[in-house]
Design a protein around this motif. Structure first.
Motif, PDB file in Angstrom:
ATOM      1  N   ALA A 181       0.832  -1.204   0.000  1.00 13.93           N
ATOM      2  CA  ALA A 181       0.000   0.000   0.000  1.00 13.93           C
ATOM      3  C   ALA A 181       0.867   1.255   0.000  1.00 13.93           C
ATOM      4  O   ALA A 181       0.583   2.223  -0.727  1.00 13.93           O
ATOM      5  N   LEU A 182       1.926   1.247   0.797  1.00  4.34           N
ATOM      6  CA  LEU A 182       2.841   2.390   0.843  1.00  4.34           C
ATOM      7  C   LEU A 182       3.554   2.575  -0.498  1.00  4.34           C
ATOM      8  O   LEU A 182       3.685   3.697  -0.997  1.00  4.34           O
ATOM      9  N   MET A 183       4.017   1.483  -1.090  1.00  5.64           N
ATOM     10  CA  MET A 183       4.699   1.572  -2.383  1.00  5.64           C
ATOM     11  C   MET A 183       3.767   2.124  -3.450  1.00  5.64           C
ATOM     12  O   MET A 183       4.179   2.954  -4.267  1.00  5.64           O
ATOM     13  N   ASN A 184       2.517   1.682  -3.459  1.00  5.78           N
ATOM     14  CA  ASN A 184       1.556   2.203  -4.436  1.00  5.78           C
ATOM     15  C   ASN A 184       1.402   3.711  -4.302  1.00  5.78           C
ATOM     16  O   ASN A 184       1.348   4.435  -5.301  1.00  5.78           O
ATOM     17  N   ARG A 185       1.350   4.196  -3.074  1.00  2.00           N
ATOM     18  CA  ARG A 185       1.225   5.638  -2.861  1.00  2.00           C
ATOM     19  C   ARG A 185       2.506   6.378  -3.243  1.00  2.00           C
ATOM     20  O   ARG A 185       2.458   7.470  -3.815  1.00  2.00           O
ATOM     21  N   LEU A 186       3.654   5.779  -2.923  1.00  2.00           N
ATOM     22  CA  LEU A 186       4.933   6.410  -3.280  1.00  2.00           C
ATOM     23  C   LEU A 186       5.079   6.533  -4.802  1.00  2.00           C
ATOM     24  O   LEU A 186       5.520   7.556  -5.316  1.00  2.00           O
ATOM     25  N   VAL A 187       4.685   5.489  -5.511  1.00  2.00           N
ATOM     26  CA  VAL A 187       4.746   5.509  -6.968  1.00  2.00           C
ATOM     27  C   VAL A 187       3.771   6.550  -7.506  1.00  2.00           C
ATOM     28  O   VAL A 187       4.114   7.357  -8.377  1.00  2.00           O
ATOM     29  N   ALA A 188       2.546   6.548  -6.997  1.00  2.00           N
ATOM     30  CA  ALA A 188       1.521   7.503  -7.458  1.00  2.00           C
ATOM     31  C   ALA A 188       1.950   8.953  -7.234  1.00  2.00           C
ATOM     32  O   ALA A 188       1.592   9.837  -8.016  1.00  2.00           O
TER      33      ALA A 188
END
Length: 186
Positions: free
Chosen positions: A175-182
């Motif tokens: 979930a954190l990685m998805n937000r960091l990428v976004a």
């Protein structure tokens, strides 16, 4: 234990507050002590939701001490190969230095050894929390960008072996990685 030994330990270990890490808190660098506190907070918030019994005190001991060697070794950024080459040697020297004055040397060395070698489920959990905290800090760092050299591939290579040990930390990490990428932070 002598009072002088205790006083030296307290004054030396307090220096963790002065060690800068790579990410920012507002307009300044985060300290290693702030990182340790944040890890403790995250661990306390989620440990009850891990589907296995973990000894909270052991987890807390690992997280309290996991970066104290940075007092003398400094923080090594894993996107910097030169720093990473020297990390193990510098941290071993720092461990020896701290062991020379800390009152309960055996306990300290046991905690550090178990954590570094991931000898217990609690030390594996503590390492996963260490990784999660760095992602949270990166997410909250307004100045972080994908130009910092911390790529998604690099972060996944470094963190997945640790966060994947627990279903909850794996889900949090994704979930954190998805937000960091976004947000173009990696």
């Amino acid at each position: 234990m002598k009072l002088e030994q205790l006083l030296r330990s307290l004054t030396e270990l307090e220096k963790l507050k002065t060690v800068d890490r790579g990410l920012n808190v507002g307009n300044r660098k985060e300290s290693s002590a702030e990182h340790s506190w944040s890890c403790l907070l995250i661990a306390d918030l989620i440990i009850d939701f891990v589907n296995e019994p973990l000894d909270k005190l052991k987890v807390f001991e690992y997280l309290i001490y996991h970066d104290v060697v940075e007092i003398y070794a400094g923080d090594a950024k894993f996107n910097n190969p030169e720093e990473m080459k020297l990390k193990r040697k510098k941290e071993q020297r720092a461990l020896e230095q701290i062991s020379s004055f800390i009152p309960n040397t055996n306990k300290f060395q046991r905690i550090m050894h178990e954590y570094e070698e991931r000898l217990t489920r609690e030390s594996e959990f503590a390492k996963a929390i260490d990784c999660i905290d760095s992602c949270v800090r990166n997410l909250n760092d307004e100045s972080a960008s994908n130009k910092d050299g911390f790529t998604e591939t690099l972060i996944r290579a470094k963190y997945v072996p640790h966060v994947s040990k627990f279903v909850l930390t794996q889900k949090l990490f994704e979930a954190l990685m998805n937000r960091l990428v976004a947000q173009n932070k990696v």
